[in-house]
Design a protein around this motif. Sequence first.
Motif, PDB file in Angstrom:
ATOM      1  N   GLN A  36      36.145  35.106  38.112  1.00 38.47           N
ATOM      2  CA  GLN A  36      34.803  34.542  37.971  1.00 38.47           C
ATOM      3  C   GLN A  36      34.486  33.713  39.209  1.00 38.47           C
ATOM      4  O   GLN A  36      34.449  32.489  39.199  1.00 38.47           O
ATOM      5  N   LEU A  45      45.497  37.807  34.182  1.00 42.42           N
ATOM      6  CA  LEU A  45      45.031  36.823  35.145  1.00 42.42           C
ATOM      7  C   LEU A  45      44.259  35.726  34.433  1.00 42.42           C
ATOM      8  O   LEU A  45      43.639  35.963  33.404  1.00 42.42           O
ATOM      9  N   ALA A  46      44.300  34.527  34.999  1.00 41.96           N
ATOM     10  CA  ALA A  46      43.459  33.457  34.469  1.00 41.96           C
ATOM     11  C   ALA A  46      42.001  33.874  34.623  1.00 41.96           C
ATOM     12  O   ALA A  46      41.613  34.428  35.654  1.00 41.96           O
ATOM     13  N   PRO A  47      41.153  33.641  33.612  1.00 36.51           N
ATOM     14  CA  PRO A  47      39.762  34.109  33.663  1.00 36.51           C
ATOM     15  C   PRO A  47      39.015  33.660  34.911  1.00 36.51           C
ATOM     16  O   PRO A  47      38.224  34.419  35.474  1.00 36.51           O
ATOM     17  N   GLU A  48      39.279  32.425  35.380  1.00 33.06           N
ATOM     18  CA  GLU A  48      38.516  31.920  36.520  1.00 33.06           C
ATOM     19  C   GLU A  48      38.809  32.680  37.805  1.00 33.06           C
ATOM     20  O   GLU A  48      38.017  32.648  38.748  1.00 33.06           O
ATOM     21  N   VAL A  49      39.959  33.379  37.861  1.00 28.63           N
ATOM     22  CA  VAL A  49      40.293  34.139  39.060  1.00 28.63           C
ATOM     23  C   VAL A  49      39.264  35.235  39.307  1.00 28.63           C
ATOM     24  O   VAL A  49      38.929  35.557  40.445  1.00 28.63           O
ATOM     25  N   SER A  57      32.634  39.006  31.530  1.00 26.12           N
ATOM     26  CA  SER A  57      33.917  38.359  31.264  1.00 26.12           C
ATOM     27  C   SER A  57      34.990  38.939  32.180  1.00 26.12           C
ATOM     28  O   SER A  57      34.811  39.984  32.811  1.00 26.12           O
ATOM     29  N   ALA A  58      36.133  38.263  32.224  1.00 23.26           N
ATOM     30  CA  ALA A  58      37.243  38.746  33.038  1.00 23.26           C
ATOM     31  C   ALA A  58      37.692  40.126  32.578  1.00 23.26           C
ATOM     32  O   ALA A  58      38.011  40.998  33.395  1.00 23.26           O
ATOM     33  N   ASP A  59      37.722  40.358  31.272  1.00 28.36           N
ATOM     34  CA  ASP A  59      38.128  41.664  30.758  1.00 28.36           C
ATOM     35  C   ASP A  59      37.162  42.762  31.192  1.00 28.36           C
ATOM     36  O   ASP A  59      37.573  43.885  31.496  1.00 28.36           O
ATOM     37  N   LYS A 117      43.619  40.786  31.556  1.00 27.71           N
ATOM     38  CA  LYS A 117      44.397  40.069  30.555  1.00 27.71           C
ATOM     39  C   LYS A 117      45.607  39.368  31.163  1.00 27.71           C
ATOM     40  O   LYS A 117      46.221  38.521  30.524  1.00 27.71           O
TER      41      LYS A 117
END
Length: 262
Positions: free
Chosen positions: A72, A66-70, A54-56, A64
């Motif tokens: 991924q 940043l947008a998660p897709e950044v 996950s982004a975290d 937290k």
Amino acid sequence: VAAAVGAGIGALGCLLLSKGKKGSLAIRSTTASGSMVYEGSRAVDEYLQFHFASADELAPLVGKFLAPEVLQFPTLCAKECSKSAQKKGRCLDIGCAVGGAVFEMARDFQEVVGFDFSAAFIEAANDMRKNGSRSYERLVEGEIMEKKVAKVPPGIDRGRCKFIVGDACNMPALNLGKFDSVLAANLMCRVPDPQKFLGDMKDLVNEGGTFVLVSPFSWLPEYTDKEKWVGGYKDSGGRPVFTEGQVARALGAHFLLVETKQ
């Protein structure tokens, strides 16, 4: 790895070219990921985290905000393929590593083939395909490691995916056939003969199909002899030769430049 990806997203450049009259080729530039030992267990663990965490987990200090897709990156590449492809039949990921983008592309494409020169990466990708998960160790700090489990996201038909060992500079030997979309992410400046790699693309992409090429253009003699660099050098007159323009020229006989983004 996460920091490099995050920085790269903010500096993407893009060329859009089409094969024939309908297809498109997207060339995206990210920051360099540096040298890796691609057959070692540490590299496999790092790529499992990079592709499936996950982004975290990837960036606990900034995730937290940043947008998660950044964070991924494989998902971003897969979405670019899906968005630009007019047909969603077959898709190819050249240099697929442990398969994150391949699984994501299986959401939209009927068949997705991924190949990589690293047998260790392909073994891990096939484990993910068979079992839907694989354990790995995440570096916390220094010598402290934490056991984690990489999982293929729910809702993905893993049966659409296929992983094989292959050489990006000898793709005709793989008898892959043709594809509606081809992805090559962070690969071109890590192969010994990038001109050969680019030259084979016309035989892989269907008429009207797409080629998404992602590269930091971080040419290094450890991977590619300088005389074979596509760009990133100065000519005999001292003028800089940039990779983006050279790639467009190399593909110009079969692909049409549609759009350039920065």
